[in-house]
Design a protein around this motif. Structure first.
Motif, PDB file in Angstrom:
ATOM      1  N   PHE A   1       0.844  -1.191   0.000  1.00 47.95           N
ATOM      2  CA  PHE A   1       0.000   0.000   0.000  1.00 47.95           C
ATOM      3  C   PHE A   1       0.879   1.240   0.000  1.00 47.95           C
ATOM      4  O   PHE A   1       2.060   1.198   0.329  1.00 47.95           O
ATOM      5  CB  PHE A   1      -0.937   0.028   1.213  1.00 47.95           C
ATOM      6  CG  PHE A   1      -0.243   0.335   2.508  1.00 47.95           C
ATOM      7  CD1 PHE A   1      -0.100   1.641   2.943  1.00 47.95           C
ATOM      8  CD2 PHE A   1       0.278  -0.688   3.283  1.00 47.95           C
ATOM      9  CE1 PHE A   1       0.548   1.928   4.137  1.00 47.95           C
ATOM     10  CE2 PHE A   1       0.930  -0.404   4.471  1.00 47.95           C
ATOM     11  CZ  PHE A   1       1.059   0.893   4.901  1.00 47.95           C
ATOM     12  N   GLY A   2       0.275   2.352  -0.368  1.00 45.34           N
ATOM     13  CA  GLY A   2       0.944   3.635  -0.315  1.00 45.34           C
ATOM     14  C   GLY A   2      -0.088   4.741  -0.179  1.00 45.34           C
ATOM     15  O   GLY A   2      -1.183   4.643  -0.717  1.00 45.34           O
ATOM     16  N   THR A   3       0.253   5.769   0.587  1.00 48.87           N
ATOM     17  CA  THR A   3      -0.615   6.941   0.706  1.00 48.87           C
ATOM     18  C   THR A   3       0.234   8.199   0.575  1.00 48.87           C
ATOM     19  O   THR A   3       1.433   8.190   0.841  1.00 48.87           O
ATOM     20  CB  THR A   3      -1.354   6.989   2.062  1.00 48.87           C
ATOM     21  OG1 THR A   3      -0.395   7.107   3.120  1.00 48.87           O
ATOM     22  CG2 THR A   3      -2.210   5.754   2.280  1.00 48.87           C
ATOM     23  N   SER A   4      -0.414   9.278   0.182  1.00 45.91           N
ATOM     24  CA  SER A   4       0.249  10.568   0.070  1.00 45.91           C
ATOM     25  C   SER A   4      -0.728  11.641   0.534  1.00 45.91           C
ATOM     26  O   SER A   4      -1.841  11.730   0.016  1.00 45.91           O
ATOM     27  CB  SER A   4       0.664  10.827  -1.380  1.00 45.91           C
ATOM     28  OG  SER A   4       1.275  12.089  -1.495  1.00 45.91           O
ATOM     29  N   GLU A   5      -0.323  12.410   1.530  1.00 48.41           N
ATOM     30  CA  GLU A   5      -1.154  13.530   1.976  1.00 48.41           C
ATOM     31  C   GLU A   5      -0.277  14.762   2.096  1.00 48.41           C
ATOM     32  O   GLU A   5       0.868  14.693   2.524  1.00 48.41           O
ATOM     33  CB  GLU A   5      -1.894  13.221   3.272  1.00 48.41           C
ATOM     34  CG  GLU A   5      -1.056  12.851   4.447  1.00 48.41           C
ATOM     35  CD  GLU A   5      -1.903  12.427   5.642  1.00 48.41           C
ATOM     36  OE1 GLU A   5      -3.015  12.944   5.824  1.00 48.41           O
ATOM     37  OE2 GLU A   5      -1.433  11.576   6.388  1.00 48.41           O
ATOM     38  N   ALA A   6      -0.836  15.888   1.676  1.00 45.99           N
ATOM     39  CA  ALA A   6      -0.063  17.119   1.628  1.00 45.99           C
ATOM     40  C   ALA A   6      -0.963  18.313   1.899  1.00 45.99           C
ATOM     41  O   ALA A   6      -2.178  18.254   1.706  1.00 45.99           O
ATOM     42  CB  ALA A   6       0.596  17.272   0.259  1.00 45.99           C
ATOM     43  N   SER A   7      -0.345  19.388   2.332  1.00 44.18           N
ATOM     44  CA  SER A   7      -1.079  20.637   2.532  1.00 44.18           C
ATOM     45  C   SER A   7      -0.686  21.620   1.446  1.00 44.18           C
ATOM     46  O   SER A   7       0.326  21.447   0.771  1.00 44.18           O
ATOM     47  CB  SER A   7      -0.751  21.228   3.913  1.00 44.18           C
ATOM     48  OG  SER A   7       0.604  21.664   3.946  1.00 44.18           O
ATOM     49  N   ASP A   8      -1.486  22.659   1.288  1.00 49.74           N
ATOM     50  CA  ASP A   8      -1.112  23.755   0.409  1.00 49.74           C
ATOM     51  C   ASP A   8      -0.140  24.657   1.168  1.00 49.74           C
ATOM     52  O   ASP A   8      -0.050  24.614   2.396  1.00 49.74           O
ATOM     53  CB  ASP A   8      -2.347  24.560  -0.003  1.00 49.74           C
ATOM     54  CG  ASP A   8      -3.228  23.778  -0.957  1.00 49.74           C
ATOM     55  OD1 ASP A   8      -2.694  22.997  -1.765  1.00 49.74           O
ATOM     56  OD2 ASP A   8      -4.463  23.953  -0.885  1.00 49.74           O
TER      57      ASP A   8
ATOM     58  N   ASP B   1       4.281  17.484   2.974  1.00 54.39           N
ATOM     59  CA  ASP B   1       3.961  16.424   2.020  1.00 54.39           C
ATOM     60  C   ASP B   1       4.500  15.126   2.630  1.00 54.39           C
ATOM     61  O   ASP B   1       5.705  14.959   2.760  1.00 54.39           O
ATOM     62  CB  ASP B   1       4.623  16.718   0.681  1.00 54.39           C
ATOM     63  CG  ASP B   1       4.250  15.712  -0.394  1.00 54.39           C
ATOM     64  OD1 ASP B   1       3.524  14.743  -0.103  1.00 54.39           O
ATOM     65  OD2 ASP B   1       4.709  15.893  -1.540  1.00 54.39           O
ATOM     66  N   VAL B   2       3.606  14.227   3.023  1.00 55.44           N
ATOM     67  CA  VAL B   2       3.991  12.987   3.698  1.00 55.44           C
ATOM     68  C   VAL B   2       3.553  11.799   2.862  1.00 55.44           C
ATOM     69  O   VAL B   2       2.418  11.751   2.379  1.00 55.44           O
ATOM     70  CB  VAL B   2       3.349  12.898   5.101  1.00 55.44           C
ATOM     71  CG1 VAL B   2       3.659  11.574   5.766  1.00 55.44           C
ATOM     72  CG2 VAL B   2       3.816  14.061   5.964  1.00 55.44           C
ATOM     73  N   LYS B   3       4.463  10.846   2.695  1.00 54.10           N
ATOM     74  CA  LYS B   3       4.167   9.615   1.961  1.00 54.10           C
ATOM     75  C   LYS B   3       4.450   8.423   2.877  1.00 54.10           C
ATOM     76  O   LYS B   3       5.475   8.385   3.546  1.00 54.10           O
ATOM     77  CB  LYS B   3       5.011   9.519   0.702  1.00 54.10           C
ATOM     78  CG  LYS B   3       4.652  10.577  -0.318  1.00 54.10           C
ATOM     79  CD  LYS B   3       5.536  10.522  -1.523  1.00 54.10           C
ATOM     80  CE  LYS B   3       5.201  11.549  -2.573  1.00 54.10           C
ATOM     81  NZ  LYS B   3       4.474  12.693  -2.230  1.00 54.10           N
ATOM     82  N   VAL B   4       3.518   7.474   2.900  1.00 54.53           N
ATOM     83  CA  VAL B   4       3.691   6.251   3.687  1.00 54.53           C
ATOM     84  C   VAL B   4       3.556   5.078   2.730  1.00 54.53           C
ATOM     85  O   VAL B   4       2.615   5.018   1.941  1.00 54.53           O
ATOM     86  CB  VAL B   4       2.632   6.144   4.809  1.00 54.53           C
ATOM     87  CG1 VAL B   4       2.815   4.850   5.591  1.00 54.53           C
ATOM     88  CG2 VAL B   4       2.712   7.346   5.736  1.00 54.53           C
ATOM     89  N   ARG B   5       4.519   4.164   2.782  1.00 53.58           N
ATOM     90  CA  ARG B   5       4.514   2.958   1.955  1.00 53.58           C
ATOM     91  C   ARG B   5       4.669   1.757   2.872  1.00 53.58           C
ATOM     92  O   ARG B   5       5.363   1.836   3.883  1.00 53.58           O
ATOM     93  CB  ARG B   5       5.671   2.946   0.952  1.00 53.58           C
ATOM     94  CG  ARG B   5       5.762   4.187   0.086  1.00 53.58           C
ATOM     95  CD  ARG B   5       4.733   4.151  -1.028  1.00 53.58           C
ATOM     96  NE  ARG B   5       4.820   5.326  -1.871  1.00 53.58           N
ATOM     97  CZ  ARG B   5       4.035   6.382  -1.762  1.00 53.58           C
ATOM     98  NH1 ARG B   5       3.124   6.452  -0.840  1.00 53.58           N
ATOM     99  NH2 ARG B   5       4.135   7.392  -2.590  1.00 53.58           N
TER     100      ARG B   5
ATOM    101  N   GLY C   1       8.793  12.473   4.620  1.00 51.96           N
ATOM    102  CA  GLY C   1       8.080  13.738   4.631  1.00 51.96           C
ATOM    103  C   GLY C   1       8.939  14.893   4.178  1.00 51.96           C
ATOM    104  O   GLY C   1      10.165  14.865   4.292  1.00 51.96           O
ATOM    105  N   ASP C   2       8.270  15.904   3.665  1.00 49.90           N
ATOM    106  CA  ASP C   2       8.899  17.162   3.282  1.00 49.90           C
ATOM    107  C   ASP C   2       8.113  18.250   4.003  1.00 49.90           C
ATOM    108  O   ASP C   2       6.889  18.343   3.848  1.00 49.90           O
ATOM    109  CB  ASP C   2       8.818  17.338   1.766  1.00 49.90           C
ATOM    110  CG  ASP C   2       9.497  18.617   1.308  1.00 49.90           C
ATOM    111  OD1 ASP C   2      10.469  19.052   1.953  1.00 49.90           O
ATOM    112  OD2 ASP C   2       9.034  19.183   0.293  1.00 49.90           O
TER     113      ASP C   2
END
Length: 184
Positions: free
Chosen positions: A104-111, A124-128, A159-160
């Motif tokens: 699985f993978g997810t990506s969530e980010a803010s403006d 900007d955070v990504k989880v795999r 994360g960034d």
């Protein structure tokens, strides 16, 4: 999904969406390898899923929310995917084993937002992750099954934050379970 800004500003609304596709194939091993394979059966399952703003439909642990709310109330959907491959082997009419691998993978980010003059902030955070699992079950009598399973999970988050990349954070762990299931 809806978010209300402060100070009586309007609601912001968005719709999430998810799609999945999969297939299952059941076969008799003697049709593949001849009579030497006996009366054993196998079942192969493949499934993939993708989501935007509806992460709960991916069938993964709750690593991400469906959306991120900005300071102005704007909503930004989280995206993700999952895939599963599984094989189940029926050794006898009452004993079966299985092996499953999923990712699985997810990506969530803010403006980007300004917290102060000339100080933009965003993330900007990504989880795999993946899971390898094997199990065995025996239906000792109709309606009564005993089983055991073992698995190992790997998960990594990156994360960034306002242009500063974090070091990857990895978590891995085994799991073991034994169970008894009774249908009445």
């Amino acid at each position: 999904v809806a978010a209300l800004d402060c100070c009586d500003s309007p609601d912001h609304t968005l719709w999430g969406a998810a799609a999945t596709a999969g297939g299952e194939y059941r076969f008799k091993w003697s049709n593949v390898f001849g009579p030497a394979a006996g009366d054993t059966y196998g079942r192969l399952l493949l499934q993939i899923a993708a989501a935007r703003g509806a992460i709960g439909y991916l069938g993964i642990p709750f690593f991400a929310t469906d959306y991120v709310v900005g300071g102005d109330g704007d909503l930004k959907e989280t995206t993700g995917y999952s895939a599963v491959a599984s094989y189940e082997h029926l050794w006898t009419p009452t004993v079966k084993s299985s092996i499953t691998y999923s990712i699985f993978g997810t990506s969530e980010a803010s403006d980007m937002e300004l917290l102060a003059p000339d100080e933009p902030m965003w993330f900007d955070v990504k989880v795999r992750g993946s899971l390898l699992q094997a199990g065995i079950e025996d239906m000792v009598q109709p309606g009564l099954t005993i089983g055991a399973e073992a698995g190992y999970t790997w998960t990594t988050a990156t994360g960034d934050y306002a242009g500063n990349s974090s070091a990857p954070l990895s978590v891995s762990f085994p799991n073991l379970a034994a169970y008894v299931r009774k249908f009445f």
